[in-house]
Motif scaffolding. Structure first.
Motif, PDB file in Angstrom:
ATOM      1  N   VAL A  30       0.860  -1.191   0.000  1.00 17.45           N
ATOM      2  CA  VAL A  30       0.000   0.000   0.000  1.00 17.45           C
ATOM      3  C   VAL A  30       0.894   1.238   0.000  1.00 17.45           C
ATOM      4  O   VAL A  30       2.043   1.185   0.450  1.00 17.45           O
ATOM      5  N   ILE A  31       0.373   2.338  -0.507  1.00 16.15           N
ATOM      6  CA  ILE A  31       1.132   3.587  -0.506  1.00 16.15           C
ATOM      7  C   ILE A  31       1.290   4.050   0.938  1.00 16.15           C
ATOM      8  O   ILE A  31       0.310   4.257   1.651  1.00 16.15           O
ATOM      9  N   ALA A  32       2.557   4.231   1.362  1.00 16.99           N
ATOM     10  CA  ALA A  32       2.819   4.436   2.786  1.00 16.99           C
ATOM     11  C   ALA A  32       3.562   5.727   3.105  1.00 16.99           C
ATOM     12  O   ALA A  32       3.953   5.932   4.255  1.00 16.99           O
ATOM     13  N   ASN A  33       3.761   6.598   2.112  1.00 16.73           N
ATOM     14  CA  ASN A  33       4.377   7.903   2.400  1.00 16.73           C
ATOM     15  C   ASN A  33       4.114   8.843   1.229  1.00 16.73           C
ATOM     16  O   ASN A  33       3.634   8.411   0.164  1.00 16.73           O
ATOM     17  N   PRO A  34       4.392  10.130   1.395  1.00 21.11           N
ATOM     18  CA  PRO A  34       4.110  11.086   0.314  1.00 21.11           C
ATOM     19  C   PRO A  34       4.892  10.811  -0.957  1.00 21.11           C
ATOM     20  O   PRO A  34       4.489  11.252  -2.041  1.00 21.11           O
ATOM     21  N   GLN A  35       6.019  10.120  -0.857  1.00 25.05           N
ATOM     22  CA  GLN A  35       6.834   9.833  -2.035  1.00 25.05           C
ATOM     23  C   GLN A  35       6.327   8.628  -2.818  1.00 25.05           C
ATOM     24  O   GLN A  35       6.877   8.300  -3.868  1.00 25.05           O
ATOM     25  N   GLY A  36       5.308   7.931  -2.302  1.00 28.27           N
ATOM     26  CA  GLY A  36       4.685   6.859  -3.050  1.00 28.27           C
ATOM     27  C   GLY A  36       5.267   5.485  -2.850  1.00 28.27           C
ATOM     28  O   GLY A  36       4.969   4.570  -3.626  1.00 28.27           O
ATOM     29  N   ASN A  37       6.080   5.274  -1.822  1.00 29.45           N
ATOM     30  CA  ASN A  37       6.624   3.942  -1.582  1.00 29.45           C
ATOM     31  C   ASN A  37       5.511   2.976  -1.195  1.00 29.45           C
ATOM     32  O   ASN A  37       4.678   3.284  -0.339  1.00 29.45           O
ATOM     33  N   GLY A  38       5.527   1.798  -1.813  1.00 32.08           N
ATOM     34  CA  GLY A  38       4.619   0.738  -1.417  1.00 32.08           C
ATOM     35  C   GLY A  38       5.245  -0.096  -0.317  1.00 32.08           C
ATOM     36  O   GLY A  38       6.380  -0.554  -0.452  1.00 32.08           O
ATOM     37  N   GLN A  39       4.521  -0.292   0.776  1.00 29.05           N
ATOM     38  CA  GLN A  39       5.021  -1.054   1.908  1.00 29.05           C
ATOM     39  C   GLN A  39       3.966  -2.072   2.342  1.00 29.05           C
ATOM     40  O   GLN A  39       2.793  -1.953   1.983  1.00 29.05           O
ATOM     41  N   PRO A  40       4.358  -3.111   3.098  1.00 22.13           N
ATOM     42  CA  PRO A  40       3.429  -4.193   3.434  1.00 22.13           C
ATOM     43  C   PRO A  40       2.136  -3.696   4.072  1.00 22.13           C
ATOM     44  O   PRO A  40       2.152  -2.952   5.059  1.00 22.13           O
ATOM     45  N   ALA A  41       1.021  -4.149   3.508  1.00 27.27           N
ATOM     46  CA  ALA A  41      -0.287  -3.651   3.934  1.00 27.27           C
ATOM     47  C   ALA A  41      -0.606  -4.008   5.377  1.00 27.27           C
ATOM     48  O   ALA A  41      -1.423  -3.338   6.015  1.00 27.27           O
ATOM     49  N   GLY A  42       0.029  -5.040   5.912  1.00 23.50           N
ATOM     50  CA  GLY A  42      -0.290  -5.464   7.263  1.00 23.50           C
ATOM     51  C   GLY A  42       0.274  -4.593   8.358  1.00 23.50           C
ATOM     52  O   GLY A  42      -0.171  -4.666   9.501  1.00 23.50           O
ATOM     53  N   VAL A  43       1.274  -3.764   8.030  1.00 24.73           N
ATOM     54  CA  VAL A  43       1.891  -2.933   9.070  1.00 24.73           C
ATOM     55  C   VAL A  43       1.934  -1.451   8.700  1.00 24.73           C
ATOM     56  O   VAL A  43       2.075  -0.602   9.586  1.00 24.73           O
ATOM     57  N   ALA A  44       1.827  -1.126   7.421  1.00 30.16           N
ATOM     58  CA  ALA A  44       1.965   0.270   6.998  1.00 30.16           C
ATOM     59  C   ALA A  44       0.652   1.025   7.160  1.00 30.16           C
ATOM     60  O   ALA A  44      -0.439   0.462   7.001  1.00 30.16           O
ATOM     61  N   ARG A  45       0.770   2.310   7.461  1.00 25.49           N
ATOM     62  CA  ARG A  45      -0.374   3.212   7.442  1.00 25.49           C
ATOM     63  C   ARG A  45      -0.567   3.705   6.009  1.00 25.49           C
ATOM     64  O   ARG A  45       0.364   4.235   5.404  1.00 25.49           O
ATOM     65  N   ILE A  46      -1.769   3.554   5.483  1.00 27.06           N
ATOM     66  CA  ILE A  46      -2.030   4.006   4.118  1.00 27.06           C
ATOM     67  C   ILE A  46      -1.999   5.528   4.075  1.00 27.06           C
ATOM     68  O   ILE A  46      -2.633   6.206   4.889  1.00 27.06           O
ATOM     69  N   TYR A  47      -1.240   6.060   3.108  1.00 30.46           N
ATOM     70  CA  TYR A  47      -1.156   7.513   2.917  1.00 30.46           C
ATOM     71  C   TYR A  47      -2.103   7.912   1.797  1.00 30.46           C
ATOM     72  O   TYR A  47      -2.092   7.325   0.708  1.00 30.46           O
ATOM     73  N   ASP A  48      -2.917   8.928   2.061  1.00 28.27           N
ATOM     74  CA  ASP A  48      -3.881   9.438   1.071  1.00 28.27           C
ATOM     75  C   ASP A  48      -3.333  10.731   0.473  1.00 28.27           C
ATOM     76  O   ASP A  48      -3.319  11.767   1.153  1.00 28.27           O
ATOM     77  N   PRO A  49      -2.845  10.695  -0.785  1.00 24.66           N
ATOM     78  CA  PRO A  49      -2.267  11.913  -1.379  1.00 24.66           C
ATOM     79  C   PRO A  49      -3.271  13.055  -1.501  1.00 24.66           C
ATOM     80  O   PRO A  49      -2.884  14.217  -1.446  1.00 24.66           O
ATOM     81  N   SER A  50      -4.550  12.722  -1.673  1.00 25.01           N
ATOM     82  CA  SER A  50      -5.544  13.780  -1.865  1.00 25.01           C
ATOM     83  C   SER A  50      -5.744  14.614  -0.607  1.00 25.01           C
ATOM     84  O   SER A  50      -5.993  15.828  -0.681  1.00 25.01           O
ATOM     85  N   THR A  51      -5.650  13.970   0.559  1.00 26.09           N
ATOM     86  CA  THR A  51      -5.812  14.702   1.822  1.00 26.09           C
ATOM     87  C   THR A  51      -4.488  14.919   2.542  1.00 26.09           C
ATOM     88  O   THR A  51      -4.448  15.569   3.582  1.00 26.09           O
ATOM     89  N   ARG A  52      -3.408  14.328   1.976  1.00 31.25           N
ATOM     90  CA  ARG A  52      -2.078  14.402   2.591  1.00 31.25           C
ATOM     91  C   ARG A  52      -2.120  13.938   4.047  1.00 31.25           C
ATOM     92  O   ARG A  52      -1.574  14.574   4.957  1.00 31.25           O
ATOM     93  N   SER A  53      -2.783  12.800   4.238  1.00 32.94           N
ATOM     94  CA  SER A  53      -2.938  12.295   5.607  1.00 32.94           C
ATOM     95  C   SER A  53      -2.778  10.786   5.616  1.00 32.94           C
ATOM     96  O   SER A  53      -2.897  10.109   4.588  1.00 32.94           O
ATOM     97  N   TYR A  54      -2.511  10.272   6.810  1.00 34.74           N
ATOM     98  CA  TYR A  54      -2.348   8.840   7.032  1.00 34.74           C
ATOM     99  C   TYR A  54      -3.578   8.276   7.731  1.00 34.74           C
ATOM    100  O   TYR A  54      -4.348   8.999   8.378  1.00 34.74           O
ATOM    101  N   ASP A  98       8.717  14.837   5.937  1.00 29.14           N
ATOM    102  CA  ASP A  98       8.298  13.447   6.096  1.00 29.14           C
ATOM    103  C   ASP A  98       9.265  12.605   5.268  1.00 29.14           C
ATOM    104  O   ASP A  98       8.956  12.156   4.168  1.00 29.14           O
ATOM    105  N   LEU A  99      10.444  12.368   5.828  1.00 22.67           N
ATOM    106  CA  LEU A  99      11.565  11.849   5.047  1.00 22.67           C
ATOM    107  C   LEU A  99      12.136  10.540   5.585  1.00 22.67           C
ATOM    108  O   LEU A  99      12.644   9.720   4.809  1.00 22.67           O
ATOM    109  N   PHE A 100      12.072  10.323   6.887  1.00 22.49           N
ATOM    110  CA  PHE A 100      12.763   9.164   7.454  1.00 22.49           C
ATOM    111  C   PHE A 100      12.248   7.850   6.869  1.00 22.49           C
ATOM    112  O   PHE A 100      13.030   6.968   6.490  1.00 22.49           O
TER     113      PHE A 100
END
Length: 659
Positions: free
Chosen positions: A186-210, A375-377
Motif C-alpha cells: 500500500v502507498i505508505a508515504n508522500p513519495q509513493g513507496n509501497g510497503q506491506p499492507a499489514g503494518v503500513a499506514r495508508i497515505y492518502d495523497p488527496s488529503t495528505r494524511s495517514y 516526512d523523510l525518514f
C-alpha cells in the motif's frame, strides 16, 4: 570441470550416499539445538524440475521438487524429526516433549503445486506440514486472475478448497491464515513507496494524511477475522496459526491475532526456536533459490558464523533539502554511496539537528509533539533496506528534544546541583512525568510512520554525577528510592551516592526499554543499540559521571555502540587508546560480539576530516586487536568523507577474509 558442476555432482553423490554418510556427519557437526528446541523452515512455490515459477516474483523463493526430496531425505537420514504445530503446542503446555532435532515444515501462499508435488512427498515420508492461505486468492473463481503483489496471476496458480480439504483429511496438513488481502503493498508515504499492507499506514495523497490508529486497527482486524471465518467455513476448522505476510508484524497485530483465536504466529526471523521462546514469534528459515544440498545443510546446521557488523552512521540532515528534486538527488547519491561501501547496517538520523548541538529541533516523521522538518525518514529507511539490503536503525535522542514554545514539558529539564558543572546537553528530565509522556509519544509516532529494523539510543541518555537535581527527580529519590531529596545531600554519604548512581543507571535503561516498547507496538521485531562513551569502559569510576555501564548495556540491548573516538577523548596516542578499549571490552562476556566500535571521521576540534588513510589504519588495528563490529561517524556524502576509494578496501566485508 567448472566449480558449479563439481558442486552439483558432489551434492548428488551426497544425496545418493546419505544413509552411509549420516552417522559420520551427525557426529562431526551437530547443530546447537537444546532439548525442547525446534527449527522451522519456510517454503513457497515447489515447481517441477526445470519449470518456471507460476507466479511472477515467486521464483526467488521457489525450490525444485527434486531438491525438496533431497532435503527431506537429508533431514531423515541425519536424525531430524518433522513435527506438527499440534506437537509443538502440546509440548509447551506440558504434554509429550518434542523429539530431538525437531523441525516444523511450512509452505506459504497456497500454491497449487503443494497438492501436486509436495503432498505426495509428505505422504511418502510421513511428514506433517503447515500451509498458509491468502483468502482473497482462494476466493477468486476458477479461470479468473488474482492480484499477486500488483501482478495479474491465474487463479489456477493456487490451491482449490477441495484440494485443501483432501489434504487436511490425511492428518498431515494444517491450515494457517496468511491474511485475507494483506499480501500486497500500500502507498505508505508522500513519495509513493509501497510497503506491506499489514503494518503500513495508508497515505492518502488527496488529503495528505495517514490512516488513524482506529482506521488501521479496524482494517487489520476485519481482514484477519474475514480470513479466519473463510477458512473455518471451507474446512470446518478455524485456524489457530497466523503466518504474517512478508514476515511483517507488530505488537498490535499480534494482539488482534491472539484475540481472534490464533495464538501461534510464524515470522521470517531466522534461527532456532528455544524451549522457552514464545510461540507468537516462531522463527523460520527461508529456503529460497532452490539451494543445492550443500547450501541447505550449511543453513540448517549453521556452519558459518554470523558476519561481523559494519555500521555507517548517517545524518539525514545531509539528505534533506527544501527543494524536493534536490532532496531526491541527495537520496540517490546516498543510496549509491552506501551500495559502494556495502555495510551491514546504517544508523540513520530520524531527527533534525541543523545547528549540530546534539538536540532535536524537529523530526523527520509525522508526530504530535514537535515540528516535522520533512516526512523523510520512512522514505530513506525503506529505500536503504529494500534497494541496498542493509538493516536500518532509527537514530534517536532519548532526552535531548527541544519541545516547541508553549509545550507543557518544554522546560522540564535535567538540572545540576548548585555546585555542579553545566550539562553536556540541554535535556528533558527522565523523572518528569510530562517529559516522559512527550518522549514516549514521539517514539510511538516513529513506530507508526516508518519501517525499520532497530533503534539506536543517542549519547544524550546520561545523567552526570551532580545531576539530576530537578524537583521531579528529587521526589523520586525521596519517595521511591528512600534517599535524601537533594543531590548534595546524597553525595555527602558514599553509600547513598553509590546507590543513587546505580539507580540512575537502571532508571535510564528502563526508560529506553519503555521507548522501545512504544515503537514495537507499531514496528516489530526491533533490535536495540545504545551509544556509550569510552570513559565508563576504561574507568569504572566514570560510570558515576555518566550513568552508563558496558555490562548493563550488554544485558539490556542487542548492541552497545561504543564511541571509539580518540580525538573526541583528547587522546595523544590514538592507537594505544583503541587497543585499550578493545582489551577492556574483551573482559566482559559477549563484549566483543555485541559491541560496535564507532570511529570518528571528523576531528571536531578543528572541524577537519580525519584522513581516510587514518580511518582505514584504525579499522585494521581494531580488527587485529579482536574487534568484530566496527562503524564510523559521520558519513558526509557531499564531501566524500571518508574518501570511498581509501575506506572501502578496509571497511567493506568484501575485503574481510571468510572464516
Amino acid at each position: 570441470m567448472k566449480l558449479a558442476s563439481l558442486r552439483r555432482g558432489l551434492c548428488l553423490l551426497a544425496a545418493a550416499f546419505a544413509p552411509l554418510l549420516a552417522p559420520a556427519q551427525a557426529s562431526a557437526r551437530e547443530p546447537a539445538m537444546a532439548p525442547g528446541a525446534f527449527l522451522a523452515l519456510s517454503y513457497h512455490e515447489i515447481p517441477g524440475d526445470g519449470l518456471p515459477a507460476a507466479a511472477p516474483g515467486a521464483g526467488r523463493y521457489g525450490v525444485e521438487i527434486s531438491h525438496l526430496i533431497a532435503q527431506f531425505s537429508w533431514l531423515r537420514e541425519n536424525g531430524y524429526h518433522p513435527v506438527s504445530l499440534e506437537q509443538i503446542a502440546r509440548a509447551r503446555e506440558g504434554g509429550a516433549a518434542l523429539p530431538d532435532k525437531a523441525v516444523l515444515l511450512s509452505f506459504d501462499d497456497g500454491y497449487a503445486d503443494f497438492h501436486s508435488h509436495v503432498y505426495p512427498v509428505l505422504k511418502l515420508f510421513g511428514y506433517p506440514a503447515v500451509i498458509a492461505l491468502v483468502g482473497s486468492w482462494m476466493d477468486a473463481p476458477a479461470g479468473t486472475t488474482v492480484d499477486y503483489d500488483g501482478k495479474k496471476v491465474s487463479r489456477d496458480t493456487f490451491l482449490s478448497w477441495a484440494q485443501v480439504r483432501e489434504m487436511m483429511a490425511s492428518g498431515l496438513v494444517e491450515v494457517a491464515s496468511h491474511s485475507y488481502a494483506l499480501h500486497r503493498g500500500v502507498i505508505a508515504n508522500p513519495q509513493g513507496n509501497g510497503q506491506p499492507a499489514g503494518v503500513a499506514r495508508i497515505y492518502d495523497p488527496s488529503t495528505r494524511s495517514y490512516e488513524s490508529d482506529e482506521a488501521w486497527l479496524a482494517r487489520i482486524r476485519d481482514d484477519l477475522r474475514r480470513n479466519a471465518r473463510l477458512i473455518e467455513r471451507e474446512t470446518g476448522k478455524a485456524p489457530r496459526a497466523m503466518v504474517w505476510p512478508y514476515g511483517r508484524y507488530n505488537v498490535a497485530t499480534q494482539r488482534i491475532a491472539r484475540e481472534l483465536g490464533m495464538p501461534l504466529m510464524l515470522t521470517l526471523e531466522g534461527g532456532v526456536n528455544a524451549a522457552g521462546d514464545p510461540l507468537d514469534r516462531i522463527r523460520r528459515i527461508i529456503v529460497e533459490s532452490s539451494p543445492d544440498l550443500g547450501e541447505f545443510v550449511d543453513e540448517i546446521e549453521r556452519v558459518w558464523p554470523e558476519p561481523p557488523q559494519r555500521v555507517v552512521h548517517v545524518d539525514l540532515d545531509y539528505v534533506y533539502s527544501a527543494d524536493p528534486d534536490e532532496q531526491e538527488r541527495n537520496l540517490s547519491a546516498l543510496l549509491e554511496r552506501i551500495k559502494a561501501i556495502r555495510p551491514t547496517t546504517v544508523y540513520l538520523q530520524a531527527y533534525a539537528d541543523p545547528d549540530g548541538d546534539g538536540e532535536a529541533d524537529a523530526l523527520y516523521f509525522p508526530n504530535s509533539q514537535m515540528p516535522m522538518r520533512a516526512d523523510l525518514f520512512n522514505r530513506v529507511a525503506w529505500q536503504l533496506e529494500t534497494r541496498v539490503d542493509v538493516r536500518v536503525y532509527a537514530w534517536m535522542p532519548v532526552l535531548a528534544f527541544r519541545l516547541p514554545e508553549g509545550h507543557p514539558a518544554r522546560d522540564d529539564l535535567v538540572q545540576a546541583a548548585p555546585a555542579g558543572a553545566g550539562p553536556t546537553y540541554r535535556r528533558l528530565s527522565p523523572f518528569s512525568p510530562r517529559a516522559r509522556a512527550a518522549i514516549a509519544s514521539i517514539y510511538a509516532d516513529l513506530g507508526r510512520h516508518a519501517r525499520f529494523s532497530g533503534l539506536l539510543f543517542h549519547d544524550d541518555a546520561l545523567i552526570g554525577d551532580r545531576e539530576d537535581d530537578s524537583p521531579w527527580a528529587r521526589a523520586v529519590y525521596r519517595d521511591r528510592w528512600g534517599l535524601p531529596g537533594a543531590v548534595d545531600a546524597i553525595r555527602a554519604q558514599p553509600q547513598t551516592a553509590t546507590e543513587w548512581s546505580r539507580r540512575k543507571l537502571a532508571w535510564l535503561v528502563d526508560f529506553t526499554r519503555e521507548l522501545a516498547s512504544a515503537v514495537e507496538t507499531w514496528n516489530a521485531p526491533l533490535k536495540t543499540a545504545r551509544s556509550l562513551y569510552a570513559a565508563p569502559v576504561l574507568d569504572p569510576a566514570a560510570q558515576d559521571w555518566f550513568a552508563q555501564s558496558l555490562p548493563a548495556f550488554l544485558e539490556a540491548y542487542d548492541y552497545a555502540a561504543l564511541m571509539a573516538m580518540p580525538y573526541l577523548e583528547g587522546s595523544q596516542q590514538p592507537e594505544r587508546f583503541l587497543r585499550s578499549l578493545v582489551r577492556a571490552v574483551s573482559t566482559h562476556p559477549q563484549g566483543l560480539a555485541r559491541t560496535v566500535f564507532e570511529l570518528q571521521t571528523r576531528d571536531w576540534r578543528d572541524q577537519q576530516a580525519v584522513p581516510a588513510t587514518q580511518t582505514a589504519a584504525w579499522i585494521r588495528l581494531l580488527e587485529l586487536s579482536g574487534a568484530r563490529q566496527i562503524g564510523y561517524y559521520p558519513d558526509d556524502l557531499h564531501a566524500d568523507v571518508p574518501e570511498l576509494r581509501r575506506l572501502v578496501p578496509a571497511f567493506s566485508l568484501r575485503s574481510t577474509p571468510e572464516p
